[in-house]
Design an enzyme around this catalytic site. Sequence first.
Site, PDB file in Angstrom:
ATOM      1  N   ASP A 152      -8.221   3.957   1.349  1.00 35.12           N
ATOM      2  CA  ASP A 152      -7.413   4.282   2.334  1.00 35.12           C
ATOM      3  C   ASP A 152      -8.013   4.835   3.774  1.00 35.12           C
ATOM      4  O   ASP A 152      -8.738   5.621   3.633  1.00 35.12           O
ATOM      5  CB  ASP A 152      -6.567   5.250   1.846  1.00 35.12           C
ATOM      6  N   CYS A 181       0.846  -1.299  -0.044  1.00 32.35           N
ATOM      7  CA  CYS A 181      -0.001  -0.154  -0.157  1.00 32.35           C
ATOM      8  C   CYS A 181       0.812   1.135  -0.084  1.00 32.35           C
ATOM      9  O   CYS A 181       2.076   1.084  -0.391  1.00 32.35           O
ATOM     10  CB  CYS A 181      -1.043  -0.001   1.107  1.00 32.35           C
ATOM     11  N   CYS A 209      -1.389   1.102   7.574  1.00 36.54           N
ATOM     12  CA  CYS A 209      -2.923   0.911   7.488  1.00 36.54           C
ATOM     13  C   CYS A 209      -3.366  -0.456   6.753  1.00 36.54           C
ATOM     14  O   CYS A 209      -3.489  -1.518   7.356  1.00 36.54           O
ATOM     15  CB  CYS A 209      -3.670   1.921   7.068  1.00 36.54           C
ATOM     16  N   ARG A 210      -3.302  -0.357   5.580  1.00 33.16           N
ATOM     17  CA  ARG A 210      -4.001  -1.372   4.822  1.00 33.16           C
ATOM     18  C   ARG A 210      -2.909  -3.014   4.542  1.00 33.16           C
ATOM     19  O   ARG A 210      -3.614  -3.828   4.924  1.00 33.16           O
ATOM     20  CB  ARG A 210      -4.346  -0.837   3.396  1.00 33.16           C
ATOM     21  N   SER A 211      -1.885  -2.592   3.981  1.00 29.44           N
ATOM     22  CA  SER A 211      -0.862  -3.791   3.821  1.00 29.44           C
ATOM     23  C   SER A 211      -0.530  -4.530   5.205  1.00 29.44           C
ATOM     24  O   SER A 211      -0.737  -5.746   5.118  1.00 29.44           O
ATOM     25  CB  SER A 211       0.230  -3.386   2.763  1.00 29.44           C
ATOM     26  N   ASN A 250       2.392   1.570   4.139  1.00 27.12           N
ATOM     27  CA  ASN A 250       2.828   0.236   4.998  1.00 27.12           C
ATOM     28  C   ASN A 250       2.340   0.326   6.342  1.00 27.12           C
ATOM     29  O   ASN A 250       3.093  -0.349   7.359  1.00 27.12           O
ATOM     30  CB  ASN A 250       4.062  -0.106   4.767  1.00 27.12           C
TER      31      ASN A 250
END
Length: 152
Positions: free
Chosen positions: A123, A7, A12-14, A10
Amino acid sequence: MKILMVCLGNICRSPLAEGILRHKVKQAGLNWEIDSAGTGGWHVGEPPHAGSQKIARLKGFDICDLKGRKFKKEDFEYYDKIYVMDSENYQEVKRMAGKYFDENKIDLIMNEVYTGKNMQVPDPWYANTDEAFSEVYDLLDKATDHIIKKYA
Ligand code: 4NP
């Protein structure tokens, strides 16, 4: 299988995608290697965002030990599959990878569920609410189910 989740930051999402897939891989007894990285370097060395840590804990696993790192072009050689969260990540990874880029190895993660739709994982950084992180979790939960089924 060696899988990399990517993401922007690196945090939040990934890392959440990494944590969910690690958890499922462990439950399934698979010997896969999973990591995550960001296209930006602002949060290198930092643990995942509190919102990602919280939803992970709520769902029964822990991601507090993960550390942010930046995507590097050699990741393309090492990993079998690279999943990005949105189209901006895709373009940035493509640019950073240069001659290492291989379009057969990379995809938007939600294309594993909705083939060819190019759906984005939004995001949660700006909204920064429990709902935003929960929405991300639900999308990644679905996508990782499909990934396990496809490659196990
Ligand atoms: P992520 O979210 O890409 O899901 O980790 C973000 C984290 C940090 C920033 C942007 C997005 N940032 O601008 O620092």
